[in-house]
Design an enzyme around this catalytic site. Structure first.
Site, PDB file in Angstrom:
ATOM      1  N   TYR A  15      42.622  44.524  41.771  1.00 29.44           N
ATOM      2  CA  TYR A  15      42.773  43.441  42.757  1.00 29.44           C
ATOM      3  C   TYR A  15      43.356  43.985  44.061  1.00 29.44           C
ATOM      4  CZ  TYR A  15      44.336  38.945  44.708  1.00 29.44           C
ATOM      5  OH  TYR A  15      44.553  37.850  45.515  1.00 29.44           O
ATOM      6  N   LYS A  29      41.840  44.177  47.841  1.00 24.92           N
ATOM      7  CA  LYS A  29      42.432  43.526  49.013  1.00 24.92           C
ATOM      8  C   LYS A  29      42.759  44.547  50.113  1.00 24.92           C
ATOM      9  CE  LYS A  29      42.029  39.359  47.479  1.00 24.92           C
ATOM     10  NZ  LYS A  29      40.963  38.501  48.045  1.00 24.92           N
ATOM     11  N   ASP A  61      26.516  33.297  43.478  1.00 27.30           N
ATOM     12  CA  ASP A  61      27.408  34.304  42.886  1.00 27.30           C
ATOM     13  C   ASP A  61      27.493  35.453  43.885  1.00 27.30           C
ATOM     14  OD1 ASP A  61      28.668  36.323  41.537  1.00 27.30           O
ATOM     15  OD2 ASP A  61      27.292  36.350  39.829  1.00 27.30           O
ATOM     16  N   VAL A  62      28.647  35.601  44.522  1.00 24.50           N
ATOM     17  CA  VAL A  62      28.764  36.628  45.570  1.00 24.50           C
ATOM     18  C   VAL A  62      28.671  38.047  45.005  1.00 24.50           C
ATOM     19  CG1 VAL A  62      30.125  35.126  47.105  1.00 24.50           C
ATOM     20  CG2 VAL A  62      31.306  36.730  45.571  1.00 24.50           C
TER      21      VAL A  62
HETATM   22  N1  NAD Z   1      46.368  31.315  45.659  1.00 27.25           N
HETATM   23  C1  NAD Z   1      47.111  32.271  46.195  1.00 27.25           C
HETATM   24  O1  NAD Z   1      48.349  32.196  46.170  1.00 27.25           O
HETATM   25  C2  NAD Z   1      46.457  33.465  46.847  1.00 27.25           C
HETATM   26  C3  NAD Z   1      47.282  34.413  47.457  1.00 27.25           C
HETATM   27  C4  NAD Z   1      46.710  35.502  48.099  1.00 27.25           C
HETATM   28  C5  NAD Z   1      45.321  35.623  48.150  1.00 27.25           C
HETATM   29  N2  NAD Z   1      44.533  34.696  47.539  1.00 27.25           N
HETATM   30  C6  NAD Z   1      43.078  34.886  47.645  1.00 27.25           C
HETATM   31  O2  NAD Z   1      42.489  33.685  48.097  1.00 27.25           O
HETATM   32  C7  NAD Z   1      41.194  33.535  47.559  1.00 27.25           C
HETATM   33  C8  NAD Z   1      41.090  32.196  46.849  1.00 27.25           C
HETATM   34  O3  NAD Z   1      42.106  32.134  45.866  1.00 27.25           O
HETATM   35  P1  NAD Z   1      42.404  30.790  45.023  1.00 27.25           P
HETATM   36  O4  NAD Z   1      43.786  30.932  44.544  1.00 27.25           O
HETATM   37  O5  NAD Z   1      42.009  29.603  45.810  1.00 27.25           O
HETATM   38  O6  NAD Z   1      41.397  31.026  43.785  1.00 27.25           O
HETATM   39  P2  NAD Z   1      40.758  29.999  42.741  1.00 27.25           P
HETATM   40  O7  NAD Z   1      40.534  30.790  41.482  1.00 27.25           O
HETATM   41  O8  NAD Z   1      41.515  28.723  42.665  1.00 27.25           O
HETATM   42  O9  NAD Z   1      39.317  29.693  43.397  1.00 27.25           O
HETATM   43  C9  NAD Z   1      38.369  30.689  43.528  1.00 27.25           C
HETATM   44  C10 NAD Z   1      37.003  30.055  43.747  1.00 27.25           C
HETATM   45  O10 NAD Z   1      36.053  31.132  43.828  1.00 27.25           O
HETATM   46  C11 NAD Z   1      34.952  30.845  42.975  1.00 27.25           C
HETATM   47  N3  NAD Z   1      34.344  32.112  42.550  1.00 27.25           N
HETATM   48  C12 NAD Z   1      34.816  32.998  41.640  1.00 27.25           C
HETATM   49  N4  NAD Z   1      33.953  34.001  41.492  1.00 27.25           N
HETATM   50  C13 NAD Z   1      32.910  33.741  42.321  1.00 27.25           C
HETATM   51  C14 NAD Z   1      31.690  34.406  42.587  1.00 27.25           C
HETATM   52  N5  NAD Z   1      31.346  35.538  41.950  1.00 27.25           N
HETATM   53  N6  NAD Z   1      30.854  33.867  43.510  1.00 27.25           N
HETATM   54  C15 NAD Z   1      31.166  32.713  44.141  1.00 27.25           C
HETATM   55  N7  NAD Z   1      32.303  32.016  43.900  1.00 27.25           N
HETATM   56  C16 NAD Z   1      33.155  32.540  42.997  1.00 27.25           C
HETATM   57  C17 NAD Z   1      35.545  30.034  41.823  1.00 27.25           C
HETATM   58  O11 NAD Z   1      34.563  29.273  41.128  1.00 27.25           O
HETATM   59  C18 NAD Z   1      36.565  29.174  42.563  1.00 27.25           C
HETATM   60  O12 NAD Z   1      35.981  27.989  43.048  1.00 27.25           O
HETATM   61  C19 NAD Z   1      40.975  34.737  46.654  1.00 27.25           C
HETATM   62  O13 NAD Z   1      40.279  35.749  47.363  1.00 27.25           O
HETATM   63  C20 NAD Z   1      42.379  35.188  46.336  1.00 27.25           C
HETATM   64  O14 NAD Z   1      42.435  36.563  46.020  1.00 27.25           O
HETATM   65  C21 NAD Z   1      45.073  33.618  46.884  1.00 27.25           C
END
Ligand code: NAD
Length: 267
Positions: free
Chosen positions: A160, A164, A68-69
């Site tokens: 959020y 970021k 858990d980060v």
């Molecule tokens: N999907 C998009 O379009 C998008 C766009 C811009 C930025 N992002 C960023 O990319 C990153 C990943 O996004 P995603 O869409 O793949 O998200 P997602 O929700 O599909 O996956 C997130 C992963 O992080 C894990 N996680 C959550 N809290 C955690 C914690 N406290 N400790 C460890 N692991 C934890 C979850 O279990 C999951 O496996 C994020 O930082 C998000 O803000 C995503």
């Protein structure tokens, strides 16, 4: 002489630690790094999904570690396990992140603090814990996952977007403080079609077609298109690249179109 890290044997292959590596962009980044020969460690709060992802990537190329980060002891234990089992970290990808949409006038203290604790506290904890092992690598890098929301006003995402925007500032501080030994960059993805965002579009909460139409590419991004950039930033090909935010958004931020352009003739 500098003491090398403890551990029975130092892995002969490079090691990449990816937070939130169980699914979405974290998993895509892990797959891209594994394809380039890294042993990837999927650090995730969801150990079952992470273990399944590691198995699918290949047991000799991937390991799942519960982490858990948002919690210092959990992060320190995860990195101690990597030190013990693999003895090195060459690339750290700080990808784990959460978003809790809310109107700003209704945002709770708990939600605000949770988002910042995980999204930016996670980067601080993981980077701090990994610093010693990263310092022993000849190809050390940290890649933080930001978002285009740090560059435009997106309603309903106050915590959020704060996280970021801070991610990009932290990237520059760490790059300056830990360079030239450790390169630190950020990737700011645009609208990427993960399983989670696909569910959001299919349920009608957000309009995927409208978002695709605002990009130059005319489509949403694929997770692989983020993973490949993350893998490039970790590679020696990016050896002179540090302190930067690479926007990977299909031209969304660059797009200044406001309807028909002056050079376009009426049909
Ligand atoms: N999907 C998009 O379009 C998008 C766009 C811009 C930025 N992002 C960023 O990319 C990153 C990943 O996004 P995603 O869409 O793949 O998200 P997602 O929700 O599909 O996956 C997130 C992963 O992080 C894990 N996680 C959550 N809290 C955690 C914690 N406290 N400790 C460890 N692991 C934890 C979850 O279990 C999951 O496996 C994020 O930082 C998000 O803000 C995503």
């Amino acid at each position: 002489m500098k003491q090398k890290s403890e551990g029975p044997a130092r892995s002969t292959t490079q090691v990449a630690v990816v937070t939130g590596g169980a699914q979405g962009l974290g998993r895509a980044s892990a797959e891209a790094l594994a394809a380039r020969g890294y042993h990837v460690v999927l650090c995730d709060v969801n150990p079952d999904v992470a273990a399944k992802a590691a198995q699918e990537i290949g047991s000799t190329r991937a390991t799942a570690v519960r982490c858990d980060v948002g919690d210092t002891s959990s992060v320190d234990a995860a990195i101690a396990q990597v030190a013990r089992d693999l003895g090195r970290i060459d690339a750290l990808v700080n990808n784990a992140g959460i978003m809790e949409p809310s109107r700003s006038e209704e945002l709770s203290d708990e939600s605000w603090e949770r988002v910042l604790r995980i999204n930016i506290g996670g980067i601080m904890r993981m980077s701090r814990a990994s610093h010693r092992l990263l310092s022993e690598s000849d190809n050390a890098s940290i890649t933080n996952i930001s978002s285009i929301t740090a560059h435009r006003g997106f309603p309903g995402r106050l915590a959020y977007v704060a996280s970021k925007s801070a991610t990009e500032g932290m990237t520059r501080v760490l790059a300056t403080e830990w360079g030239p030994k450790i390169r630190v960059n950020a990737v700011a993805p645009g609208f990427i079609l993960t399983e989670r965002s696909r569910a959001i579009y299919e349920s009608g909460i957000a309009d995927g077609e409208a978002r695709a139409g605002m990009t130059v590419m005319g489509r949403l991004g694929e997770p692989r298109e983020i993973g490949d950039v993350v893998a490039f930033l970790a590679s020696p090909e990016a050896s002179y690249l540090t302190g930067q935010v690479i926007v990977v958004d299909g031209g969304f931020l660059a797009n200044g179109r406001t309807g028909r352009d002056i050079t376009e003739r009426p049909a």
